[in-house]
Design an enzyme around this catalytic site. Structure first.
Site, PDB file in Angstrom:
ATOM      1  N   SER A  48       0.787  -1.240   0.000  1.00 40.04           N
ATOM      2  CA  SER A  48       0.000   0.000   0.000  1.00 40.04           C
ATOM      3  C   SER A  48       0.817   1.286   0.000  1.00 40.04           C
ATOM      4  O   SER A  48       0.240   2.370  -0.083  1.00 40.04           O
ATOM      5  CB  SER A  48      -0.948   0.010   1.205  1.00 40.04           C
ATOM      6  OG  SER A  48      -2.046  -0.840   0.964  1.00 40.04           O
ATOM      7  N   LYS A  51       0.100   3.836  -2.666  1.00 36.47           N
ATOM      8  CA  LYS A  51      -0.896   4.916  -2.603  1.00 36.47           C
ATOM      9  C   LYS A  51      -0.273   6.305  -2.519  1.00 36.47           C
ATOM     10  O   LYS A  51      -0.977   7.306  -2.694  1.00 36.47           O
ATOM     11  CB  LYS A  51      -1.847   4.647  -1.436  1.00 36.47           C
ATOM     12  CG  LYS A  51      -2.762   3.457  -1.738  1.00 36.47           C
ATOM     13  CD  LYS A  51      -3.416   2.853  -0.521  1.00 36.47           C
ATOM     14  CE  LYS A  51      -4.238   1.626  -0.926  1.00 36.47           C
ATOM     15  NZ  LYS A  51      -4.488   0.706   0.160  1.00 36.47           N
ATOM     16  N   SER A 103      -5.732   3.608   4.344  1.00 35.36           N
ATOM     17  CA  SER A 103      -5.288   2.706   3.273  1.00 35.36           C
ATOM     18  C   SER A 103      -6.465   2.036   2.578  1.00 35.36           C
ATOM     19  O   SER A 103      -6.425   0.840   2.254  1.00 35.36           O
ATOM     20  CB  SER A 103      -4.319   1.650   3.822  1.00 35.36           C
ATOM     21  OG  SER A 103      -3.468   1.183   2.813  1.00 35.36           O
ATOM     22  N   LYS A 210       3.304   6.540   5.114  1.00 40.81           N
ATOM     23  CA  LYS A 210       2.325   5.601   4.549  1.00 40.81           C
ATOM     24  C   LYS A 210       2.783   4.176   4.840  1.00 40.81           C
ATOM     25  O   LYS A 210       3.914   3.802   4.553  1.00 40.81           O
ATOM     26  CB  LYS A 210       2.176   5.799   3.037  1.00 40.81           C
ATOM     27  CG  LYS A 210       1.137   4.864   2.408  1.00 40.81           C
ATOM     28  CD  LYS A 210      -0.262   5.250   2.834  1.00 40.81           C
ATOM     29  CE  LYS A 210      -1.282   4.170   2.532  1.00 40.81           C
ATOM     30  NZ  LYS A 210      -1.225   3.038   3.496  1.00 40.81           N
TER      31      LYS A 210
END
Length: 357
Positions: A48, A51, A103, A210
């Site tokens: 993820s 992203k 997320s 992140k």
């Protein structure tokens, strides 16, 4: 035998810090210089942390203040989600908060469709960005980071992800979302309260991050941090101890490096200039660089001046190069301010040309 053993040990790469990651990097956000790292060009699944690219592509290619209606594209999502519903109306910027803080894989598909009309077109943009940022070991198949059913999966390196984050952090909206710990959203269906999964945001020096995880990629993490004018991005891939590893990398790097002022606009002077000595040379910015004490001794400031026959106030007449290890890290323009008494010495033709140009 002892001598041979010593040579073998000497040849084995040693991690300076005690880090669990398969690959790791600490990059200076201001210069793009790698301050610490190993296996930084080894391609791995990024989960993820994908992203980050999804967010910056959406921010720069759409009106994120627009309200969108969620379509049934979200039925294709699984895994982590913000649980938006078909027919729900939500501001695109709010979806970006759901994407980055929680997320949301459903958010990533809704964003891709809103920005480009389809996931395929959006992924094309993601790969175009990667190429433009010289992320030469990166490939995107989707905007969320999960593995595709056919085995395809988003892959990158710690170096490429650091390049991406350095670029994204230049965007005000991205920086705002990246550092947010809590965000509340009200739609036509319900109210959401999202808390950031990045628990390192509780540290004073962390400015964003992140998280990412899949069973194949394992734990992935990208964070940014600033302290004493040192601005860093840290990336780890396949790291079972990523929270502690990021803290270790930041603290050791902050301890090893210092931000040194290399020139100051208020004290700028070119000592060996005869050509512009009757006028005033100046720069518009100060410049600091993150260095060790030993590196500071190696830095050179190269001043290049053009001998212009005719010039007016605020003409750029050269630049300063900041060089370390034969690499140019910064170029600062040099301008000239014409002294009033010198204007009076010019011929009428010189005055006319200066007025004209």
């Amino acid at each position: 035998m002892k001598k041979l053993l010593f040579m073998l040990l000497f040849l084995i790469p040693i991690k300076v810090f005690s880090i669990s990651a398969s690959s790791a990097i600490a990059m200076d956000l201001d210069t793009g210089r790698v301050l610490y790292g190993y296996n930084i060009e080894e391609k791995k699944l990024i989960a993820s942390t994908t992203k980050i690219m999804t967010a910056i592509v959406a921010i720069e290619n759409s009106d994120i203040s627009q309200e969108i209606e969620v379509s049934d594209v979200i039925y294709e999502a699984y895994g982590s989600a913000i649980y938006i519903e078909v027919g729900e109306k939500i501001i695109l910027k709010d979806l970006l908060y759901g994407l980055m803080l929680r997320s949301g894989n459903d958010a990533s598909l809704a964003i891709a469709e809103a920005v480009s009309g389809s996931e395929e077109e959006f992924v094309y943009l993601m790969n175009e960005y990667a190429a433009n940022l010289n992320m030469k070991n990166t490939i995107f198949y989707n905007p969320h980071g999960l593995e595709e059913s056919n085995g395809d999966a988003n892959k990158s390196t710690t170096l490429d992800m650091a390049k991406l984050t350095k670029y994204a952090m230049q965007n005000d909206t991205f920086r705002e979302i990246f550092k947010t710990q809590k965000h509340t959203v009200k739609t036509n269906y319900k109210t959401y309260v999202w808390h950031n999964k990045n628990k390192l945001l509780s540290l004073d020096y962390i400015t964003g991050g992140k998280t990412g995880y899949t069973e194949l990629a394992r734990r992935t993490l990208v964070t940014t941090g600033s302290k004493d004018n040192i601005n860093l991005v840290v990336v780890t891939l396949n790291d079972p101890n990523d929270w502690d590893d990021h803290k270790t990398i930041y603290e050791q790097t902050f301890q090893k490096y210092k931000s040194y002022e290399l020139f100051n606009q208020n004290n700028f002077k070119v000592e060996e200039d005869d050509y512009y000595k009757e006028d005033k040379l100046y720069i518009k910015n100060d410049y600091n660089m993150t260095l060790t004490k030993d590196e500071l001794k190696k830095v050179s400031l190269n001043i290049n001046l053009m001998k212009l026959e005719d010039y007016i106030d605020d003409t750029m007449v050269g630049y300063i190069e900041v060089i370390l290890d034969n690499q140019i890290f910064h170029k600062e323009p040099i301008y000239v301010k014409v002294q009033k008494e010198n204007l009076e010495k010019l011929s009428w033709w010189q005055k006319f040309k200066r007025w004209l140009f």
